[in-house]
Motif scaffolding. Structure first.
Motif, PDB file in Angstrom:
ATOM      1  N   ARG A  62       0.827  -1.207   0.000  1.00 34.59           N
ATOM      2  CA  ARG A  62       0.000   0.000   0.000  1.00 34.59           C
ATOM      3  C   ARG A  62       0.861   1.257   0.000  1.00 34.59           C
ATOM      4  O   ARG A  62       1.944   1.282   0.571  1.00 34.59           O
ATOM      5  CB  ARG A  62      -0.919   0.030   1.233  1.00 34.59           C
ATOM      6  CG  ARG A  62      -1.882  -1.123   1.279  1.00 34.59           C
ATOM      7  CD  ARG A  62      -2.940  -0.924   2.333  1.00 34.59           C
ATOM      8  NE  ARG A  62      -3.852  -2.061   2.350  1.00 34.59           N
ATOM      9  CZ  ARG A  62      -5.138  -1.980   2.636  1.00 34.59           C
ATOM     10  NH1 ARG A  62      -5.675  -0.807   2.937  1.00 34.59           N
ATOM     11  NH2 ARG A  62      -5.902  -3.057   2.630  1.00 34.59           N
ATOM     12  N   LYS A  74      -3.635   3.090   0.617  1.00 30.35           N
ATOM     13  CA  LYS A  74      -4.453   2.319  -0.312  1.00 30.35           C
ATOM     14  C   LYS A  74      -3.567   1.507  -1.247  1.00 30.35           C
ATOM     15  O   LYS A  74      -2.394   1.841  -1.457  1.00 30.35           O
ATOM     16  CB  LYS A  74      -5.334   3.255  -1.145  1.00 30.35           C
ATOM     17  CG  LYS A  74      -6.375   4.026  -0.344  1.00 30.35           C
ATOM     18  CD  LYS A  74      -7.164   4.944  -1.256  1.00 30.35           C
ATOM     19  CE  LYS A  74      -8.208   5.741  -0.476  1.00 30.35           C
ATOM     20  NZ  LYS A  74      -8.961   6.658  -1.370  1.00 30.35           N
ATOM     21  N   ARG A  75      -4.144   0.472  -1.831  1.00 32.92           N
ATOM     22  CA  ARG A  75      -3.426  -0.343  -2.805  1.00 32.92           C
ATOM     23  C   ARG A  75      -3.526   0.322  -4.172  1.00 32.92           C
ATOM     24  O   ARG A  75      -4.309  -0.072  -5.025  1.00 32.92           O
ATOM     25  CB  ARG A  75      -3.989  -1.765  -2.813  1.00 32.92           C
ATOM     26  CG  ARG A  75      -3.679  -2.535  -1.539  1.00 32.92           C
ATOM     27  CD  ARG A  75      -4.360  -3.886  -1.511  1.00 32.92           C
ATOM     28  NE  ARG A  75      -3.903  -4.754  -2.590  1.00 32.92           N
ATOM     29  CZ  ARG A  75      -4.383  -5.967  -2.816  1.00 32.92           C
ATOM     30  NH1 ARG A  75      -5.344  -6.456  -2.022  1.00 32.92           N
ATOM     31  NH2 ARG A  75      -3.924  -6.705  -3.798  1.00 32.92           N
ATOM     32  N   ILE A  76      -2.712   1.344  -4.353  1.00 26.58           N
ATOM     33  CA  ILE A  76      -2.648   2.100  -5.598  1.00 26.58           C
ATOM     34  C   ILE A  76      -1.185   2.228  -6.001  1.00 26.58           C
ATOM     35  O   ILE A  76      -0.291   2.132  -5.161  1.00 26.58           O
ATOM     36  CB  ILE A  76      -3.297   3.497  -5.442  1.00 26.58           C
ATOM     37  CG1 ILE A  76      -2.660   4.262  -4.265  1.00 26.58           C
ATOM     38  CG2 ILE A  76      -4.799   3.367  -5.243  1.00 26.58           C
ATOM     39  CD1 ILE A  76      -3.175   5.678  -4.093  1.00 26.58           C
ATOM     40  N   TYR A 126       1.315   4.091  -6.160  1.00 27.84           N
ATOM     41  CA  TYR A 126       1.995   5.267  -5.633  1.00 27.84           C
ATOM     42  C   TYR A 126       3.027   4.794  -4.610  1.00 27.84           C
ATOM     43  O   TYR A 126       2.879   3.727  -4.003  1.00 27.84           O
ATOM     44  CB  TYR A 126       1.012   6.197  -4.923  1.00 27.84           C
ATOM     45  CG  TYR A 126       0.187   7.101  -5.803  1.00 27.84           C
ATOM     46  CD1 TYR A 126       0.269   8.484  -5.663  1.00 27.84           C
ATOM     47  CD2 TYR A 126      -0.685   6.584  -6.745  1.00 27.84           C
ATOM     48  CE1 TYR A 126      -0.505   9.332  -6.464  1.00 27.84           C
ATOM     49  CE2 TYR A 126      -1.456   7.420  -7.550  1.00 27.84           C
ATOM     50  CZ  TYR A 126      -1.358   8.790  -7.392  1.00 27.84           C
ATOM     51  OH  TYR A 126      -2.109   9.620  -8.169  1.00 27.84           O
TER      52      TYR A 126
END
Length: 338
Positions: free
Chosen positions: A297, A303-305, A307
């Motif tokens: 994350r 979040k699991r995005i 980035y």
């Protein structure tokens, strides 16, 4: 490769992109303090010493993995990518055999990051017999257990090098903090015991971090207290600040810890005259995507995005592109007619 190239590498890797609300404005100051302490860019010094000290087929221990429970249950995207890139570069460039150490919860994102680069992760018996694969094992959270297992790991694996990336360290009171000064000792393996034991045995150690609270920043502990928000006084009951109490032989500062690992990777590539030791921007995309798919994350958005510390994939890819060009042009010589 010279200090001019390495200094440009570090300038790139220390460009800050943090949002308001997070501690910021101090990375370049820490980088200057480190260069003053060591006398030259530490990406270069560490790379030179690694090449001087290690021998083909020796083991290297690489530890990464950060994240606060329960918000980041399988670790952040900052750390695994840097560990994978260095594991691959050290294996390909110097023939070292990478053993990755992390908390049990972080194993899958680190494994996915390594295998996205083509570094297969195997069981230990296969690892012992082959040269182009890696091995991952967990390291305990409990302080007493961590202290006990540190010499056993060094006895078993006999590494010539220990590298930590984004691994948090206790302060002088034994408390591990987030960069915003909160106590999260329970969320992290106590890798500082392994690093301290490695230094007692004269095993080369390199710490890479981006906040002053990671393993390695003990070498500039006073500067961390003076420069970093919450460095001297934290927001937890210990009130003793986040400054790391753990030293390493070399400390590399970056605005994102992955970038510090990439800076070391770039210096190794320059010294070994092998630009392909620096992974590509396409590799960076694959690594980050696979890390997220495996549970990693973003440390800012939680979040699991795709980035890393709030910085999007495209920017991380651009850093790789620029690192490759800094090294490429730094190795060329030209003569103009005017």
């Amino acid at each position: 490769m010279d200090a001019v190239v390495a200094r440009n590498i570090e300038r790139l890797c220390t460009v800050e992109m943090r949002t308001k609300g997070m501690p910021r404005g101090f990375i370049h100051k820490l980088n200057m303090a480190v260069e003053e302490r060591f006398g030259a860019p530490t990406t270069l010094l560490a790379a030179e010493k690694i090449i001087e000290r290690v021998t083909e087929n020796e083991n290297v221990l690489i530890s990464a993995g950060a994240g606060i429970l329960p918000h980041v249950p399988k670790g952040e995207t900052d750390g695994p990518l840097g560990a994978a890139a260095l594991a691959k570069a050290l294996n390909k460039g110097l023939g070292l055999k990478p053993i990755l150490l992390t908390e049990e919860r972080n194993i899958e994102p680190i494994k996915a990051s390594c295998e996205s680069l083509g570094l297969k992760i195997s069981d230990y018996e296969s690892f012992r017999k082959k040269n182009r694969i890696g091995f991952i094992r967990s390291y305990p959270y409990n302080d007493d257990e961590s202290r006990k297992i540190a010499p056993e790991i060094l006895d078993d694996y006999e590494p010539s090098l220990v590298i930590t990336i984004e691994k948090l360290s206790p302060n002088e009171k034994g408390v591990i903090h987030t960069v915003r000064g909160f106590d999260h000792t329970h969320s992290h393996a106590k890798l500082h015991h392994l690093v301290n034991e490695a230094r007692r045995r004269n095993i080369l150690t390199v710490g890479i971090g981006d906040g002053g609270n990671e393993i390695g920043f003990g070498v500039i502990k006073k500067e961390v207290k003076d420069i970093v928000p919450y460095g001297r006084k934290c927001q937890c009951p210990c009130q003793s600040g986040i400054a790391s109490d753990t030293e390493t032989d070399f400390l590399i500062v970056a605005s994102i810890s992955n970038w510090g690992a990439y800076g070391l990777e770039a210096c190794l590539a320059g010294l070994l005259n092998n630009l392909n030791l620096i992974h590509s921007s396409t590799d960076e995309r694959h690594m980050l995507q696979e890390c997220v798919k495996a549970g990693g994350r973003d440390g800012l958005h939680l979040k699991r995005i795709p980035y890393v510390d709030g910085v999007p994939l495209e920017v991380n890819q651009s850093v790789i592109t620029m690192l490759r060009e800094i090294v490429r042009n730094g190795s060329r010589e030209t003569s103009r007619i005017f």
